[in-house]
Scaffold this motif. Structure first.
Motif, PDB file in Angstrom:
ATOM      1  N   ASP A  74     -76.204 119.632 -61.242  1.00 41.56           N
ATOM      2  CA  ASP A  74     -74.820 119.075 -62.015  1.00 41.56           C
ATOM      3  C   ASP A  74     -75.385 118.069 -63.024  1.00 41.56           C
ATOM      4  OD1 ASP A  74     -72.555 118.145 -63.056  1.00 41.56           O
ATOM      5  OD2 ASP A  74     -71.791 117.281 -61.144  1.00 41.56           O
ATOM      6  N   PHE A  78     -75.059 113.849 -63.850  1.00 42.78           N
ATOM      7  CA  PHE A  78     -76.214 112.943 -63.387  1.00 42.78           C
ATOM      8  C   PHE A  78     -76.301 111.500 -63.450  1.00 42.78           C
ATOM      9  CE2 PHE A  78     -78.416 114.104 -67.006  1.00 42.78           C
ATOM     10  CZ  PHE A  78     -79.816 113.332 -67.012  1.00 42.78           C
ATOM     11  N   CYS A  85     -74.488 113.993 -57.347  1.00 45.46           N
ATOM     12  CA  CYS A  85     -75.421 115.195 -57.928  1.00 45.46           C
ATOM     13  C   CYS A  85     -76.304 115.677 -56.714  1.00 45.46           C
ATOM     14  CB  CYS A  85     -75.621 115.163 -59.064  1.00 45.46           C
ATOM     15  SG  CYS A  85     -74.514 114.768 -60.458  1.00 45.46           S
TER      16      CYS A  85
END
Length: 296
Positions: A74, A78, A85
């Motif tokens: 992701d 992040f 994440c």
């Protein structure tokens, strides 16, 4: 082989899919949208609707395959919520591993070289879980490697922190270009001799395929073209591209100039690819980072 790929339409993942198809594999690509699904089917892959948060979709995709490449992360969130994440990544790895348990099928998981041994050259034998600086994502690598005891032929590919290709700049270099454009100059911190590894995404894609086909259980590979490019050279290339001056700033000025990336930009994070070349016969072949920036 029929290969399930997460991140199949991403910057690296899209090239992994093409690399696998060109090598004669069948590809099932994880996709969240109809548009992404259409792009996969257009090149001869099969679309599998789902997401990293939909663990059932991951397990079903893996169960349909002869092997898995987990290239998704992701990246949208992040910076703002890195720990969340990382948790999503761990859950995804656990789901993929559970579907492959006891099969000895290959699972290639993505980590990264940055942060494991700042100031020293990190090698493929260094474990992120033993590092005090690797951060919360180190648990993902440790979890992946633990799947070896459950009958999964797991390996890890660590891409360089700068991935580039085709004259396109994504991730860090895109950010640095935009900062230089907005500030009117391209900056580096201190003497700018701190090193950042880089890799062309086509070279990275080939390494993923080789790991899938040939890696022994528990192997770690580095998708890096060289030990590192000095940040000063990167800043100078950006300056040439934008026709703006290049200059040094202090560590104290870095946060104001680069924002949340300020301290990271000053890090020295070199990485070796010697064991990767020895164990898989992989060798970077495409245009280097500085030449790629200059041609864009």
């Amino acid at each position: 082989m029929r290969i399930f790929v997460t991140g199949a339409t991403g910057f690296i993942g899209s090239k992994i899919v093409k690399e696998l198809l060109d090598a004669g594999h069948n590809v099932i690509g994880l996709t969240r949208s109809d548009a992404s699904a259409a792009s996969l089917t257009a090149i001869g892959a099969t679309a599998h609707h789902g997401s990293l948060e939909d663990l059932d979709s991951l397990r079903s995709g893996a169960s349909l395959s002869d092997g898995v490449i987990h290239a998704a992360f992701d990246h949208d969130n992040f910076i703002t919520d890195f720990e969340a994440c990382c948790e999503t990544d761990r859950n995804a790895i656990e789901a993929l591993g559970s579907a492959l348990a006891g099969t000895n099928k290959p699972l290639v998981v993505t980590f990264g070289t940055a942060g494991i041994k700042p100031g020293d050259v990190v090698t493929e034998d260094d474990r992120a879980s033993e590092s005090l600086t690797a951060g919360p994502r180190a648990a993902s690598e440790a979890l992946a490697l633990s799947l070896a005891s459950k009958g999964v032929r797991v390996s890890v590919v660590r891409p360089a922190p700068i991935v580039y290709g085709d004259g396109e700049k994504y991730g860090l270099v895109t950010i640095l270009i935009e900062i230089a454009r907005s500030k009117g100059f391209s900056a580096y911190v201190g003497d700018g001799f701190n090193r950042w590894p880089a890799v062309n995404r086509l070279d990275a894609a080939k390494l993923y395929r080789l790991a899938l086909e040939k890696a022994s259980t528990g192997s770690i590979f580095h998708a890096v073209a060289n030990e590192g490019v000095p940040m000063r050279e990167i800043a100078e290339a950006i300056g040439r591209r934008l026709s703006v001056p290049t200059k040094s700033i202090s560590l104290e000025e870095a946060t104001n100039h680069f924002g949340a990336l300020g301290q990271l930009i000053a890090a020295d994070i070199p990485a070796s690819n010697a064991l990767t070349q020895e164990r898989l016969g992989w060798k970077p072949e495409h245009l280097g980072l500085i030449k790629d920036i200059d041609r864009a």
